[in-house]
Design a protein around this motif. Structure first.
Motif, PDB file in Angstrom:
ATOM      1  N   THR A 169       0.825  -1.207   0.000  1.00  0.00           N
ATOM      2  CA  THR A 169       0.000   0.000   0.000  1.00  0.00           C
ATOM      3  C   THR A 169       0.857   1.255   0.000  1.00  0.00           C
TER       4      THR A 169
ATOM      5  N   SER B 235      -2.292  -9.561  -5.109  1.00  0.00           N
ATOM      6  CA  SER B 235      -2.311  -8.097  -4.960  1.00  0.00           C
ATOM      7  C   SER B 235      -3.585  -7.649  -4.267  1.00  0.00           C
TER       8      SER B 235
ATOM      9  N   ARG C 296      -4.190  -6.106  -0.383  1.00  0.00           N
ATOM     10  CA  ARG C 296      -4.613  -4.719  -0.185  1.00  0.00           C
ATOM     11  C   ARG C 296      -6.063  -4.569   0.274  1.00  0.00           C
TER      12      ARG C 296
ATOM     13  N   LEU D 252      -8.925   2.730  -2.215  1.00  0.00           N
ATOM     14  CA  LEU D 252      -9.233   1.346  -2.563  1.00  0.00           C
ATOM     15  C   LEU D 252     -10.710   1.163  -2.889  1.00  0.00           C
TER      16      LEU D 252
ATOM     17  N   TRP E  38      -6.196   6.076   2.182  1.00  0.00           N
ATOM     18  CA  TRP E  38      -5.919   4.913   1.349  1.00  0.00           C
ATOM     19  C   TRP E  38      -7.145   4.011   1.219  1.00  0.00           C
TER      20      TRP E  38
END
Length: 594
Positions: free
Chosen positions: A263, A394, A398, A355, A351
């Motif tokens: 991240t 991935s 995340r 996302l 963040w």
């Protein structure tokens, strides 16, 4: 007459082994036959392939804390074990391989299936690999294989010629010169460092103004201590991929994964900190750690060989991570300046917004990020998560928010394809009462997964809780390699190497008596997860996803950007789709939700 094969199982049971994963063959018939000579106390779990058996033994160790044991015949069976055994070795898991061999009389005669197994296993099981030549040897070979696997957290191997397996067992070697008299049981090391070393570490950490913690697999059992130390130091916590379950993601200062699959908050944490505390991690990529000399470091690891390997540390502490952190805690001073912690928490909040925005972007037909984003709030309590290598790792790294009580793992050091489903099967064998979710791509599914589904269809009725979901990202592409070709090499996608044959994953699951659900519209994703997680039958979710959605690294270097442009200029067949998807990802990184 008790045979050597009988004695091997008896001795393994005395060490606490409850389950052996394997595949039969004439080279190991003497041990296989012993399972039928009465109640051994050990369950034999037949895998569809020896590689699957070795993966299952590795996962058994990861999810139970016990030694995983796998078994294979001579020659090709032994060879097939290797990939799963290397997975265990590189993730520091105790696994014992019991391997058959041709009869002693035939060795050296270029006999059928005669392979030099000592040489074959001398790397993966270099701490201990031995072939038995007499029944008197077998006791100490089993004892040492088990003890060394536990002590070194590694792979060991015992090779048993097939004629030896049928011979009369010798439980107590004769009391004479040249014999070895071993025993059962293991006593661990002292788990905390010296007090003066703890004081040096505390002094360094107390002077840090911007403390970053990196937690790995060795900190999975140290959750409470990690949280307490982070609160006292005002630190942020980043997690190596194998340490995903070390601390819950709901904590506002947990920045999530670190590395290429990591991240932006973790990237910022490492680049802006002045002090690094690394706990139970062998994270290998130095470019994602602080620049050398910018931060002062303290490292904790149970294995002294792994200290001062990834970053030049000022203080190294050899010990169990939980016990060491608990001993360190009273020596730490409470940070009163919370500005660093507040900055970390702000980065984390922003963040998660990024996302969510990225997950909701339109794609053709499904955005793979949305598949994981929708699962996150629906994860059952106490769930076990397994993931494969590839682009799915991935999104797993995340988008999924781990909660307390959950377990999660994948192939870390080896990063091999094909491990997620055998991991999930072993997790279910160890914890039949817990829901298990396996996440993998269509490449891994075609490689080993379709075979592992047969084992699942055979076993699931034995489980107290039948909930098991296999989620397959069906994008028709070996997606991570495709993106690596573009970003690291500057090459366009080569369809001959990257495109996958069409396969009806959900329909195949239905053929096996499982449940299959194919999802190709974003509005169906959440409902499909809810249906699968409530199903009384293990369910395969075939998510038809867009291969053009890029698994962007947390920081794109100028070199990577140049390679990406070069790949487009070289006529990448998916150029239009990947440019469109990349623009959306970059936009959301700058202006989430707008």
């Amino acid at each position: 007459m008790a045979t050597v094969g009988d004695f091997v199982l008896k001795r393994l049971a005395a060490w606490g082994v409850k389950r052996i994963y394997g595949y039969p063959g004439d080279g190991i018939n003497g041990v296989i036959g012993a399972f039928g000579h009465g109640d051994t106390g050990i369950e034999f779990v037949q895998a569809r392939h020896e590689e699957l058996a070795a993966f299952m033994a590795c996962a058994h160790a990861k999810f139970s804390g016990e030694v995983g044991v796998c078994l294979a015949t001579s020659g090709p069976g032994a060879i097939h074990l290797l990939n799963g055994l290397y997975d265990a070795k590189m993730d520091h898991q105790p696994v014992v391989a019991i391997v058959g061999q041709q009869s002693r009389m035939a060795l050296g005669g270029d006999y059928q299936q005669e392979v030099d197994l000592m040489s074959l296993f001398k790397d993966v099981a270099h701490e201990f690999v031995q072939m038995a030549t007499t029944p008197e040897q077998v006791r100490h070979l089993i004892d040492r294989a088990m003890r060394i696997a536990i002590e070194r957290r590694t792979v060991t191997c015992v090779i048993l010629p097939n004629d030896l397996q049928e011979m009369k067992a010798v439980e107590t070697p004769p009391r004479e010169h040249g014999t070895v008299h071993s025993g059962i049981g293991y006593t661990g090391h002292a788990v905390t460092p010296r007090h003066e070393d703890l004081q040096r570490a505390a002094a360094l950490l107390n002077t840090g103004k911007k403390v970053a913690i990196l937690a790995g697999a060795g900190a999975l059992h140290a959750t409470d201590a990690l949280i307490a130390v982070a609160d006292k130091l005002g630190a942020g916590i980043a997690k190596a991929l194998l340490g995903k379950a070390a601390v819950p993601d709901a904590l506002p200062y947990v920045t999530g994964a670190i590395g290429l699959l990591g991240t932006k908050p973790s990237w910022d944490l490492m680049n802006e900190c002045d002090t690094l505390l690394m706990v139970g991690s062998a994270f290998p990529y130095s470019e994602f750690l602080p620049k050398e000399g910018k931060a002062r470091g303290v490292q904790i690891d149970i294995d002294a060989r792994m200290l001062n390997l990834r970053y030049p540390m000022k203080v190294c502490l050899t010990g169990d991570s939980a016990a060491t952190l608990e001993a360190l805690l009273p020596l730490l001073e409470q940070k009163t300046d919370r500005s660093w912690r507040e900055r970390v928490e702000k980065n984390v909040r922003e963040w998660w917004q990024v996302l969510e925005a990225r997950a909701m972007n339109e794609a053709r037909p499904l955005n793979p990020q949305r598949v994981f984003w929708e699962l996150s709030p629906r994860l059952p309590d106490n769930a076990i998560l397994t993931c494969d290598s590839g682009s799915c790792a991935s999104w797993y790294a995340r988008d999924l928010k781990i909660r307390p009580g959950m377990s999660a793992s994948l192939s870390g050091g080896l990063a091999t394809m094909g491990s997620a489903l055998p991991y999930a099967l072993a997790a279910k064998c160890v914890h039949p009462e817990r829901p298990v979710i396996a996440m993998l791509g269509d490449g891994a599914m075609q490689m080993l997964g379709v075979n592992a589904l047969i084992t699942l269809a055979h076993l699931w009725r034995q489980w107290a809780d039948p909930r098991m979901v296999i989620m397959v990202l069906n994008n028709g592409d070996l997606n991570m390699v495709t993106w690596e070709q573009r970003i690291t090499e500057g090459d366009a996608k080569l369809p001959a190497s990257q495109d996958l044959p069409t396969f009806p994953y959900a329909a195949y699951a239905e053929l096996l008596g499982l449940r299959g659900i194919r999802v190709n519209h974003p509005d169906q994703v959440a409902e499909a997860w809810e249906t699968a997680l409530a199903s009384p039958v293990p369910t395969l979710l075939e998510m038809v996803t867009d291969p053009d959605v890029p698994p962007l690294p947390p920081h794109v270097s100028p070199k990577q950007a140049v390679h990406y442009l070069r790949a487009l200029l070289r006529g990448d067949p998916d150029a239009t789709g990947i440019v469109t998807a990349t623009i959306k990802e970059v936009w959301d990184g700058l202006f989430p939700g707008r």
